[in-house]
Design a protein around this motif. Structure first.
Motif, mmCIF file in Angstrom:
data_model
loop_
_atom_site.group_PDB
_atom_site.id
_atom_site.type_symbol
_atom_site.label_atom_id
_atom_site.label_comp_id
_atom_site.label_asym_id
_atom_site.label_seq_id
_atom_site.Cartn_x
_atom_site.Cartn_y
_atom_site.Cartn_z
ATOM 1 N N ASN A 81 27.382 43.030 41.821
ATOM 2 C CA ASN A 81 27.769 44.611 41.921
ATOM 3 C C ASN A 81 26.247 45.978 41.121
ATOM 4 N N ASP A 82 25.883 46.193 42.641
ATOM 5 C CA ASP A 82 24.232 46.938 42.344
ATOM 6 C C ASP A 82 25.395 48.550 41.767
ATOM 7 N N LYS A 83 26.201 48.835 41.473
ATOM 8 C CA LYS A 83 27.022 50.148 41.497
ATOM 9 C C LYS A 83 28.344 50.388 40.255
ATOM 10 N N ALA A 84 27.678 49.095 39.368
ATOM 11 C CA ALA A 84 28.686 49.085 38.148
ATOM 12 C C ALA A 84 28.243 49.803 37.458
ATOM 13 N N GLU A 85 27.422 51.314 37.366
ATOM 14 C CA GLU A 85 27.469 52.106 36.418
ATOM 15 C C GLU A 85 27.835 52.991 37.205
ATOM 16 N N GLU A 86 28.160 53.246 38.760
ATOM 17 C CA GLU A 86 28.384 54.511 39.647
ATOM 18 C C GLU A 86 29.629 54.558 40.009
ATOM 19 N N TRP A 87 30.237 53.356 40.347
ATOM 20 C CA TRP A 87 32.107 53.011 40.616
ATOM 21 C C TRP A 87 32.401 53.000 39.620
ATOM 22 N N ASN A 88 33.907 52.705 39.695
ATOM 23 C CA ASN A 88 34.514 52.115 39.112
ATOM 24 C C ASN A 88 35.144 50.383 40.156
ATOM 25 N N ASN A 89 35.881 49.818 38.848
ATOM 26 C CA ASN A 89 35.807 48.507 39.711
ATOM 27 C C ASN A 89 37.238 48.137 40.668
ATOM 28 N N ALA A 90 37.396 49.281 41.956
ATOM 29 C CA ALA A 90 38.581 48.982 42.932
ATOM 30 C C ALA A 90 36.789 48.647 43.945
ATOM 31 N N TYR A 91 35.505 48.932 44.118
ATOM 32 C CA TYR A 91 34.743 48.406 44.584
ATOM 33 C C TYR A 91 34.243 47.164 43.970
ATOM 34 N N SER A 92 34.339 46.974 42.789
ATOM 35 C CA SER A 92 33.658 45.771 42.262
ATOM 36 C C SER A 92 34.618 44.552 42.790
ATOM 37 N N LEU A 93 35.864 44.889 43.035
ATOM 38 C CA LEU A 93 36.754 43.180 43.605
ATOM 39 C C LEU A 93 36.751 43.298 45.107
ATOM 40 N N TRP A 94 36.243 44.412 45.753
ATOM 41 C CA TRP A 94 36.355 44.657 46.871
ATOM 42 C C TRP A 94 34.899 43.519 47.167
ATOM 43 N N LEU A 95 33.908 43.427 46.749
ATOM 44 C CA LEU A 95 32.817 42.822 46.398
ATOM 45 C C LEU A 95 33.092 41.589 46.924
ATOM 46 N N ALA A 96 34.471 40.761 46.323
ATOM 47 C CA ALA A 96 34.186 39.344 45.785
ATOM 48 C C ALA A 96 35.221 39.127 47.328
ATOM 49 N N ARG A 97 35.777 40.075 48.948
ATOM 50 C CA ARG A 97 36.747 39.649 49.325
ATOM 51 C C ARG A 97 36.735 37.804 50.018
ATOM 52 N N GLU A 98 35.310 37.628 50.319
ATOM 53 C CA GLU A 98 35.646 37.129 50.515
ATOM 54 C C GLU A 98 35.968 35.080 50.049
ATOM 55 N N HIS A 99 35.679 35.826 48.462
ATOM 56 C CA HIS A 99 36.024 35.140 47.780
ATOM 57 C C HIS A 99 37.817 35.094 47.746
ATOM 58 N N PHE A 100 38.138 35.634 47.272
ATOM 59 C CA PHE A 100 39.527 35.822 47.171
ATOM 60 C C PHE A 100 40.424 35.469 47.978
ATOM 61 N N ALA A 101 39.250 35.441 49.696
ATOM 62 C CA ALA A 101 40.599 35.238 50.786
ATOM 63 C C ALA A 101 40.715 33.845 50.890
ATOM 64 N N ARG A 102 40.090 32.628 49.479
ATOM 65 C CA ARG A 102 40.871 31.481 49.118
ATOM 66 C C ARG A 102 41.377 31.722 48.634
ATOM 67 N N GLY A 103 42.447 32.881 48.047
ATOM 68 C CA GLY A 103 43.270 32.552 47.408
ATOM 69 C C GLY A 103 42.460 31.990 45.255
ATOM 70 N N ALA A 104 42.955 33.568 44.909
ATOM 71 C CA ALA A 104 42.160 33.903 43.625
ATOM 72 C C ALA A 104 43.159 33.542 42.789
ATOM 73 N N LEU A 105 43.342 33.765 41.096
ATOM 74 C CA LEU A 105 43.765 33.998 40.012
ATOM 75 C C LEU A 105 42.235 34.761 39.309
ATOM 76 N N LEU A 106 42.720 36.044 39.464
ATOM 77 C CA LEU A 106 42.154 36.623 38.844
ATOM 78 C C LEU A 106 42.309 37.049 37.473
ATOM 79 N N VAL A 107 40.617 37.055 36.935
ATOM 80 C CA VAL A 107 41.065 37.680 35.377
ATOM 81 C C VAL A 107 40.303 38.951 34.535
#
Length: 249
Positions: A81-107
């Motif tokens: 996440n190249d915007k981690a110090e500027e933006w909040n974590n909604a963007y962080s989780l969105w960046l992983a969308r191709e991965h959670f498309a497989r089903g995920a347990l997020l912590v």
């Protein structure tokens, strides 16, 4: 299904620890970090393929990657996440969308909790009561709530109605503790809700994306974690509490 950890945050209230480390790498039990506990928990429930969203001080995770993989028997995929110090974590989780498309347990990478939380979510996923839920939230319905917590209200049918910190604690049914089971069938709608969330305001939380999804008719339910000792580590008082409880896991 895979494991997923959000570990991009800076954790400025934990300085000086976070001058050189992301919050997830702050030690809570000897050399054991918050991230160690997250990986250990995921591995214990058989989720050995883990996607980690990194950002602030990502190099500190990168240099430990091989050692952590060997220690916990996991394979780590880092999403930057190249915007981690500027933006909040909604963007962080969105960046992983191709991965959670497989089903995920997020912590969340700043939450210290025992493996029973992961076990609760996985058990709920097998329960007929949650068959229609694309997303299942780990919910603490035992503790007394205050203003800072991420609070949630559910309908009489158990559907998420509202999730926000900006809620009268007396009206909430519990606190979302930063652990979520995401089913594959909910992934596309969740990704779109997260995109709507950070495009409207980059400083919003991924839980705001859950609200958008619920408002659109997405089925989100909560699973009670019971009487469990856990803490979200935001400041030095939280860190002291984490160090009290982590040694007992």
């Amino acid at each position: 299904m895979i494991g997923m950890v959000l570990a991009a945050g800076a954790g400025r209230r934990l300085r000086p620890y976070t001058d050189t480390l992301p919050k997830a790498l702050v030690p809570v039990d000897g050399e054991t970090t918050i991230f160690d506990i997250a990986l250990r928990n995921l591995a214990k429930v058989g989720l050995t393929e883990v996607v980690v969203v990194v950002g602030y001080r990502a190099e500190a995770v990168e240099v430990r990657k091989a050692a952590l993989e060997e220690k916990y028997g996991v394979t780590l995929t880092l999403v930057h996440n190249d915007k981690a110090e500027e933006w909040n974590n909604a963007y962080s989780l969105w960046l992983a969308r191709e991965h959670f498309a497989r089903g995920a347990l997020l912590v969340n990478g700043d939450t210290v909790h025992p493996v029973s939380v992961e076990q609760t979510l996985l058990a709920a996923a097998q329960d007929e009561k949650y068959a229609d839920a694309g997303i299942i939230l780990a919910l603490d319905d035992q503790k007394k709530l205050a203003d800072e917590e991420m609070k949630a209200i559910f309908t009489e049918d158990g559907l998420l109605q509202k999730i926000t910190k900006l809620m009268d604690p007396e009206t909430a049914h519990g606190e979302y503790i930063g652990a979520t089971l995401i089913r594959p069938e909910a992934a596309e709608a969740l990704a779109d809700a997260l995109k709507t969330t950070f495009e409207s305001d980059p400083n919003r939380f991924y839980e705001d994306g859950y609200q958008v999804l619920a408002d659109r008719g997405g089925v989100i339910r909560g699973a009670s974690i019971g009487n469990v000792s856990w803490v979200e580590v935001d400041n030095h008082d939280d860190l002291a509490r984490a160090r009290e409880i982590a040694c007992h896991y």
